[in-house]
Design an enzyme around this catalytic site. Structure first.
Site, mmCIF file in Angstrom:
data_model
loop_
_atom_site.group_PDB
_atom_site.id
_atom_site.type_symbol
_atom_site.label_atom_id
_atom_site.label_comp_id
_atom_site.label_asym_id
_atom_site.label_seq_id
_atom_site.Cartn_x
_atom_site.Cartn_y
_atom_site.Cartn_z
ATOM 1 N N ARG A 30 0.839 -1.199 0.000
ATOM 2 C CA ARG A 30 0.000 0.000 0.000
ATOM 3 C C ARG A 30 0.871 1.244 0.000
ATOM 4 O O ARG A 30 0.586 2.219 -0.699
ATOM 5 C CB ARG A 30 -0.944 0.012 1.212
ATOM 6 C CG ARG A 30 -2.020 -1.066 1.153
ATOM 7 C CD ARG A 30 -2.993 -0.945 2.322
ATOM 8 N NE ARG A 30 -3.809 0.261 2.229
ATOM 9 C CZ ARG A 30 -4.541 0.738 3.206
ATOM 10 N NH1 ARG A 30 -4.556 0.126 4.390
ATOM 11 N NH2 ARG A 30 -5.268 1.832 3.051
ATOM 12 N N CYS A 44 -1.258 6.056 8.929
ATOM 13 C CA CYS A 44 -1.620 4.799 8.259
ATOM 14 C C CYS A 44 -2.733 5.134 7.281
ATOM 15 O O CYS A 44 -2.709 6.181 6.647
ATOM 16 C CB CYS A 44 -2.030 3.739 9.280
ATOM 17 S SG CYS A 44 -3.404 4.256 10.347
#
Length: 285
Positions: free
Chosen positions: A179, A235
């Site tokens: 990611r 995050c």
């Protein structure tokens, strides 16, 4: 390690369970729209006396401009802790299923709201069961604690602050490497990372059984390397980044949280996006 740990083992919690308030925050990281099994898991069995707290509604505000899990209103946190019988000097232990991602979010939010004595059950409910300790299905009665929220008791950065830390200190991206690199993005509409941020997957702070690894201080030193200046973590939406902040705290490092994280960063198309396995050079995304 610092003088005081933010973690507690299952055995130690069992010895002091009459003197603390225990909060179950089981929650599974899933794609938006999927059912969260936390309440069902709690109903099937939990640490005796534990209250259930919902991450999406009590540890976060509704999704919006602030990202997928913005900070909750202080009054919501205050009400949540009060119904669990928490007052200013109450000792609280939080836990989730295993890896302590949601528990770390609760630890961070409660401390941000001004509650000083909060610890995480290392290894979560799985560690409790593995230790052969009793499990209950009884739901405790609502209490009436006197906790008064004092928001701002934990350091945060906003989008501008995160960009500044990426330039002048160390901004850690707690998501999975694919990611971060922009190779996969199963949740957010834009892939990549904040330019200058360093990949530091939060899973790397854990041992195979879901407890925090024994060498947190050494791993923190490895992650920080030769970087000087402020440290912050982000995050996808501010949940697993809280886990990184907790791990760093156990390793003796103070770090700020970017609560909006990637899901807020990408809401402004003027903010640059970087891809690839390293900090790389930004491109407008």
């Amino acid at each position: 390690m610092g003088a005081m740990s933010h973690l507690v083992t299952a055995r130690d919690l069992a010895h002091e369970i009459e003197d603390v308030v225990v909060i179950d925050v089981r929650w599974t990281l899933t794609t938006p729209g999927q059912e969260q099994p936390g309440p069902a898991e709690y109903a099937a069995g939990h640490v005796p006396g534990a209250f259930f707290v919902d991450l999406d509604t009590e540890l976060a505000a509704p999704p919006g401009e602030g990202g997928r899990h913005p900070l909750p209103e202080p009054a919501v946190v205050e009400g949540t802790l009060r119904r669990c019988g928490v007052s200013e000097r109450t000792r609280v232990v939080v836990y989730d299923g295993r890896e302590s991602y949601a528990a770390a979010r609760a630890w961070w939010v409660f401390r941000w709201a001004g509650l000083e004595d909060v610890r995480v059950l290392d290894g979560g409910f799985a560690a409790w069961v593995r230790a052969g300790l009793p499990v209950s299905t009884e739901v405790p009665e609502v209490h009436h604690g006197g906790f008064v929220a004092r928001p701002g008791s934990m350091p945060t950065v906003d989008a501008h602050g995160a960009a500044d830390v990426a330039r002048s200190g160390l901004l850690l991206d707690a998501r999975a490497p694919e990611r971060y690199a922009g190779e996969q993005e199963p949740i957010d509409p834009v892939a990549g990372h904040i330019p200058g941020a360093v990949s530091a997957p939060t899973a790397a702070w854990l041992a195979e059984d879901g407890t925090f690894r024994a060498d947190l201080a050494a791993h923190a030193a490895e992650v920080l390397g030769q970087h000087n200046g402020p440290v912050a973590a982000y995050c996808g939406s501010g949940v697993t980044a809280a886990h990184a902040v907790l791990a760093l705290a156990e390793g003796g490092v103070d770090a700020a949280l970017y609560p909006g994280s990637w899901s807020e960063w990408i809401r402004d198309p003027r903010r640059p996006v970087a891809t690839g396995p390293g900090p790389g050079r930004p491109s407008l995304g």
